[in-house]
Design a protein around this motif. Structure first.
Motif, PDB file in Angstrom:
ATOM      1  N   LEU A  33      37.093  46.274  42.284  1.00  0.00           N
ATOM      2  CA  LEU A  33      37.068  45.143  41.362  1.00  0.00           C
ATOM      3  C   LEU A  33      37.015  43.815  42.106  1.00  0.00           C
ATOM      4  O   LEU A  33      37.607  43.679  43.172  1.00  0.00           O
ATOM      5  CB  LEU A  33      38.327  45.125  40.487  1.00  0.00           C
ATOM      6  N   VAL A  34      36.313  42.870  41.501  1.00  0.00           N
ATOM      7  CA  VAL A  34      36.369  41.474  41.911  1.00  0.00           C
ATOM      8  C   VAL A  34      36.982  40.761  40.717  1.00  0.00           C
ATOM      9  O   VAL A  34      36.380  40.701  39.646  1.00  0.00           O
ATOM     10  CB  VAL A  34      34.963  40.903  42.211  1.00  0.00           C
ATOM     11  N   ILE A  35      38.217  40.288  40.886  1.00  0.00           N
ATOM     12  CA  ILE A  35      38.917  39.587  39.812  1.00  0.00           C
ATOM     13  C   ILE A  35      39.037  38.136  40.247  1.00  0.00           C
ATOM     14  O   ILE A  35      39.640  37.845  41.276  1.00  0.00           O
ATOM     15  CB  ILE A  35      40.319  40.187  39.577  1.00  0.00           C
ATOM     16  N   GLY A  64      28.831  49.470  43.149  1.00  0.00           N
ATOM     17  CA  GLY A  64      29.817  50.187  42.342  1.00  0.00           C
ATOM     18  C   GLY A  64      31.003  49.351  41.896  1.00  0.00           C
ATOM     19  O   GLY A  64      32.006  49.889  41.432  1.00  0.00           O
ATOM     20  N   ALA A  65      30.910  48.033  42.038  1.00  0.00           N
ATOM     21  CA  ALA A  65      32.037  47.159  41.704  1.00  0.00           C
ATOM     22  C   ALA A  65      31.849  46.484  40.347  1.00  0.00           C
ATOM     23  O   ALA A  65      30.729  46.341  39.868  1.00  0.00           O
ATOM     24  CB  ALA A  65      32.197  46.091  42.783  1.00  0.00           C
ATOM     25  N   GLU A  66      32.959  46.069  39.758  1.00  0.00           N
ATOM     26  CA  GLU A  66      32.940  45.308  38.509  1.00  0.00           C
ATOM     27  C   GLU A  66      33.521  43.927  38.779  1.00  0.00           C
ATOM     28  O   GLU A  66      34.426  43.777  39.589  1.00  0.00           O
ATOM     29  CB  GLU A  66      33.763  46.018  37.439  1.00  0.00           C
ATOM     30  N   VAL A  67      32.975  42.920  38.099  1.00  0.00           N
ATOM     31  CA  VAL A  67      33.436  41.539  38.215  1.00  0.00           C
ATOM     32  C   VAL A  67      34.166  41.159  36.929  1.00  0.00           C
ATOM     33  O   VAL A  67      33.667  41.427  35.826  1.00  0.00           O
ATOM     34  CB  VAL A  67      32.243  40.574  38.444  1.00  0.00           C
ATOM     35  N   LEU A  87      26.270  35.395  30.873  1.00  0.00           N
ATOM     36  CA  LEU A  87      27.146  36.028  31.851  1.00  0.00           C
ATOM     37  C   LEU A  87      27.293  37.514  31.514  1.00  0.00           C
ATOM     38  O   LEU A  87      27.756  37.858  30.429  1.00  0.00           O
ATOM     39  CB  LEU A  87      28.523  35.342  31.867  1.00  0.00           C
ATOM     40  N   PRO A  88      26.909  38.405  32.438  1.00  0.00           N
ATOM     41  CA  PRO A  88      26.910  39.836  32.149  1.00  0.00           C
ATOM     42  C   PRO A  88      28.242  40.532  32.433  1.00  0.00           C
ATOM     43  O   PRO A  88      28.404  41.704  32.129  1.00  0.00           O
ATOM     44  CB  PRO A  88      25.838  40.369  33.106  1.00  0.00           C
ATOM     45  N   PHE A  89      29.201  39.808  33.005  1.00  0.00           N
ATOM     46  CA  PHE A  89      30.461  40.439  33.401  1.00  0.00           C
ATOM     47  C   PHE A  89      31.574  40.096  32.413  1.00  0.00           C
ATOM     48  O   PHE A  89      31.406  39.290  31.505  1.00  0.00           O
ATOM     49  CB  PHE A  89      30.848  40.032  34.837  1.00  0.00           C
ATOM     50  N   ILE A  90      32.716  40.716  32.603  1.00  0.00           N
ATOM     51  CA  ILE A  90      33.865  40.586  31.710  1.00  0.00           C
ATOM     52  C   ILE A  90      34.562  39.234  31.921  1.00  0.00           C
ATOM     53  O   ILE A  90      34.846  38.858  33.055  1.00  0.00           O
ATOM     54  CB  ILE A  90      34.870  41.729  31.996  1.00  0.00           C
ATOM     55  N   LEU A 112      47.910  20.070  39.461  1.00  0.00           N
ATOM     56  CA  LEU A 112      47.270  19.537  38.256  1.00  0.00           C
ATOM     57  C   LEU A 112      46.314  20.526  37.602  1.00  0.00           C
ATOM     58  O   LEU A 112      46.078  20.468  36.402  1.00  0.00           O
ATOM     59  CB  LEU A 112      46.509  18.244  38.593  1.00  0.00           C
ATOM     60  N   LEU A 113      45.734  21.413  38.398  1.00  0.00           N
ATOM     61  CA  LEU A 113      44.746  22.359  37.880  1.00  0.00           C
ATOM     62  C   LEU A 113      45.194  23.786  38.121  1.00  0.00           C
ATOM     63  O   LEU A 113      45.791  24.075  39.151  1.00  0.00           O
ATOM     64  CB  LEU A 113      43.414  22.200  38.633  1.00  0.00           C
ATOM     65  N   PRO A 114      44.857  24.696  37.191  1.00  0.00           N
ATOM     66  CA  PRO A 114      45.090  26.106  37.477  1.00  0.00           C
ATOM     67  C   PRO A 114      44.266  26.479  38.713  1.00  0.00           C
ATOM     68  O   PRO A 114      43.154  25.991  38.884  1.00  0.00           O
ATOM     69  CB  PRO A 114      44.553  26.824  36.232  1.00  0.00           C
ATOM     70  N   GLY A 115      44.805  27.304  39.579  1.00  0.00           N
ATOM     71  CA  GLY A 115      44.123  27.644  40.831  1.00  0.00           C
ATOM     72  C   GLY A 115      42.849  28.440  40.644  1.00  0.00           C
ATOM     73  O   GLY A 115      42.610  29.049  39.598  1.00  0.00           O
ATOM     74  N   ARG A 116      42.028  28.432  41.688  1.00  0.00           N
ATOM     75  CA  ARG A 116      40.778  29.190  41.723  1.00  0.00           C
ATOM     76  C   ARG A 116      40.936  30.211  42.861  1.00  0.00           C
ATOM     77  O   ARG A 116      40.838  29.855  44.030  1.00  0.00           O
ATOM     78  CB  ARG A 116      39.611  28.243  42.004  1.00  0.00           C
ATOM     79  N   VAL A 117      41.235  31.449  42.489  1.00  0.00           N
ATOM     80  CA  VAL A 117      41.490  32.487  43.487  1.00  0.00           C
ATOM     81  C   VAL A 117      40.712  33.743  43.113  1.00  0.00           C
ATOM     82  O   VAL A 117      40.665  34.128  41.945  1.00  0.00           O
ATOM     83  CB  VAL A 117      42.999  32.829  43.571  1.00  0.00           C
ATOM     84  N   THR A 118      40.103  34.364  44.126  1.00  0.00           N
ATOM     85  CA  THR A 118      39.374  35.619  43.924  1.00  0.00           C
ATOM     86  C   THR A 118      40.098  36.735  44.671  1.00  0.00           C
ATOM     87  O   THR A 118      40.478  36.566  45.833  1.00  0.00           O
ATOM     88  CB  THR A 118      37.925  35.496  44.440  1.00  0.00           C
ATOM     89  N   TYR A 119      40.266  37.856  43.976  1.00  0.00           N
ATOM     90  CA  TYR A 119      40.874  39.053  44.552  1.00  0.00           C
ATOM     91  C   TYR A 119      39.827  40.154  44.559  1.00  0.00           C
ATOM     92  O   TYR A 119      39.137  40.356  43.557  1.00  0.00           O
ATOM     93  CB  TYR A 119      42.059  39.532  43.701  1.00  0.00           C
ATOM     94  N   VAL A 120      39.737  40.885  45.672  1.00  0.00           N
ATOM     95  CA  VAL A 120      38.889  42.068  45.728  1.00  0.00           C
ATOM     96  C   VAL A 120      39.809  43.256  45.949  1.00  0.00           C
ATOM     97  O   VAL A 120      40.646  43.236  46.865  1.00  0.00           O
ATOM     98  CB  VAL A 120      37.845  41.967  46.870  1.00  0.00           C
ATOM     99  N   THR A 121      39.674  44.272  45.079  1.00  0.00           N
ATOM    100  CA  THR A 121      40.498  45.475  45.225  1.00  0.00           C
ATOM    101  C   THR A 121      39.611  46.685  45.478  1.00  0.00           C
ATOM    102  O   THR A 121      38.443  46.705  45.073  1.00  0.00           O
ATOM    103  CB  THR A 121      41.327  45.766  43.951  1.00  0.00           C
ATOM    104  N   ASP A 122      40.211  47.694  46.105  1.00  0.00           N
ATOM    105  CA  ASP A 122      39.502  48.963  46.219  1.00  0.00           C
ATOM    106  C   ASP A 122      39.603  49.655  44.860  1.00  0.00           C
ATOM    107  O   ASP A 122      40.200  49.120  43.922  1.00  0.00           O
ATOM    108  CB  ASP A 122      40.053  49.809  47.376  1.00  0.00           C
ATOM    109  N   LYS A 123      39.042  50.859  44.759  1.00  0.00           N
ATOM    110  CA  LYS A 123      39.012  51.492  43.432  1.00  0.00           C
ATOM    111  C   LYS A 123      40.400  51.866  42.921  1.00  0.00           C
ATOM    112  O   LYS A 123      40.604  52.076  41.738  1.00  0.00           O
ATOM    113  CB  LYS A 123      38.068  52.693  43.424  1.00  0.00           C
ATOM    114  N   ASN A 124      41.390  51.905  43.812  1.00  0.00           N
ATOM    115  CA  ASN A 124      42.751  52.230  43.398  1.00  0.00           C
ATOM    116  C   ASN A 124      43.582  50.995  43.042  1.00  0.00           C
ATOM    117  O   ASN A 124      44.768  51.105  42.781  1.00  0.00           O
ATOM    118  CB  ASN A 124      43.454  53.037  44.493  1.00  0.00           C
ATOM    119  N   GLY A 125      42.931  49.820  43.064  1.00  0.00           N
ATOM    120  CA  GLY A 125      43.636  48.601  42.677  1.00  0.00           C
ATOM    121  C   GLY A 125      44.442  47.970  43.798  1.00  0.00           C
ATOM    122  O   GLY A 125      45.267  47.094  43.556  1.00  0.00           O
TER     123      GLY A 125
END
Length: 152
Positions: A33-35, A64-67, A87-90, A112-125
């Motif tokens: 996953l890319v969250i 094989g990943a989902e965004v 936008l094709p993703f969730i 002042l702003l909500p953060g902008r952070v990206t997490y990448v997980t393996d298939k087990n989270g």
């Protein structure tokens, strides 16, 4: 508490842009996953980031990943944003900021702003990469590189 590399992401539920219930337990264990957490729909940086993920979405899918994009905007706002930019993703509505808190996403711009952070997980989270930057366009190549490492 901020999540770190090696931590397992918490289970979470939310409504997607169509108002459908989303449960992370239905996807963790299936694919990487890319969250990505972002401040707000229809702002210049967030639109750039979403459109960049859109433009590279097939590359993520081919690996094989989902965004999944998450902000505190409403379901209606997400639906409009998603349709306007095709936008094709969730997109998930974290209106009460419970998911943001569960991940420990810090605020940006002196709180002042909500953060902008990206997490990448393996298939087990399990978190394999965290990228925290207000530079919206930088998230996509970092996430793609991390997914490529996971599947190679």
């Amino acid at each position: 508490m901020e999540l770190k590399i090696g931590d397992k992401i918490p289970n979470f539920t939310a409504k997607d842009a169509n108002g459908t219930d989303f449960d992370s337990q239905n996807i963790v264990g299936q694919k990487p996953l890319v969250i990505y957490f972002y401040p707000k729909d229809n702002t210049p940086g967030c639109t750039t980031q979403a459109c960049s993920f859109r433009d590279q979405y097939e590359d993520f899918k081919d690996l094989g990943a989902e965004v999944i994009g998450i902000s505190s905007d409403t379901v209606a706002s997400h639906l409009k944003f998603s349709k306007q930019f095709k936008l094709p993703f969730i997109l998930l509505s974290d209106f009460d900021k419970k998911i943001r808190k569960a991940f420990g996403v810090p605020t940006g711009m002196f709180g002042l702003l909500p953060g902008r952070v990206t997490y990448v997980t393996d298939k087990n989270g399990v978190i394999k990469m965290i990228f925290d930057s207000m530079l919206a366009a930088k998230h996509i190549p970092k996430a793609l590189q991390a997914i490529k490492k996971l599947v190679s």
